[in-house]
Design a protein around this motif. Structure first.
Motif, PDB file in Angstrom:
ATOM      1  N   ASP A 126       0.836  -1.208   0.000  1.00  0.00           N
ATOM      2  CA  ASP A 126       0.000   0.000   0.000  1.00  0.00           C
ATOM      3  C   ASP A 126       0.872   1.260   0.000  1.00  0.00           C
TER       4      ASP A 126
ATOM      5  N   SER B 293      -1.524  -1.532  -6.598  1.00  0.00           N
ATOM      6  CA  SER B 293      -2.844  -1.558  -5.959  1.00  0.00           C
ATOM      7  C   SER B 293      -3.614  -2.805  -6.393  1.00  0.00           C
TER       8      SER B 293
ATOM      9  N   ARG C 251      -2.001  -5.959  -5.019  1.00  0.00           N
ATOM     10  CA  ARG C 251      -2.285  -6.126  -3.603  1.00  0.00           C
ATOM     11  C   ARG C 251      -3.644  -6.789  -3.406  1.00  0.00           C
TER      12      ARG C 251
END
Length: 130
Positions: free
Chosen positions: A105, A120, A123
């Motif tokens: 992050d 992003s 993740r």
């Protein structure tokens, strides 16, 4: 030498023998791009691991977590091809007391679209993988 992906400068480091299996090829080290975080094998790494927090403050300064984390980010370009390696690296980073998803992050906040992969999105995919 500059990054073939973006032209940025590299930070080179040796890869400990117990992490060699996570590095593509048989090079004794790796280089990570300061601009896009792309990972490349390094045939002539320095003798000691440099302070990888120079890439970003999100990179842990703990020796046991920094190299696995940088290797993890470098392998995120293909979750399908590197699934086993990524899973093993995530577990190792967590054992060192570092939350790899939180680090991703923070790296995403710092690098954004400059990163070699969409951090992003990766993740989110890692959350599903776990």
């Amino acid at each position: 030498m500059s990054c073939p992906d973006c032209g940025g400068d590299f930070v080179s480091f040796p890869v400990p023998s117990d992490l060699q299996q996570f590095l593509p090829g048989d090079a004794p080290g790796a280089s990570v791009c300061r601009s896009c975080l792309a990972l490349h094998p390094e045939t002539d790494p320095p003798a000691a691991v440099p302070d990888l927090t120079e890439l970003d403050d999100a990179v842990p300064d703990a020796d046991g977590a920094a190299v696995p984390l940088v290797l993890l980010v470098g392998l995120l370009d293909s979750l399908a091809m590197h699934r086993e390696e990524i899973t093993a690296l995530l577990e190792r980073i967590e054992r060192e007391g570092v939350d790899p998803l939180l680090v991703l992050d923070r790296l995403d906040a710092s690098y954004g679209e400059a990163a070699h992969v969409d951090l992003s999105r990766r993740r989110q995919q890692l959350e599903q993988l776990l």
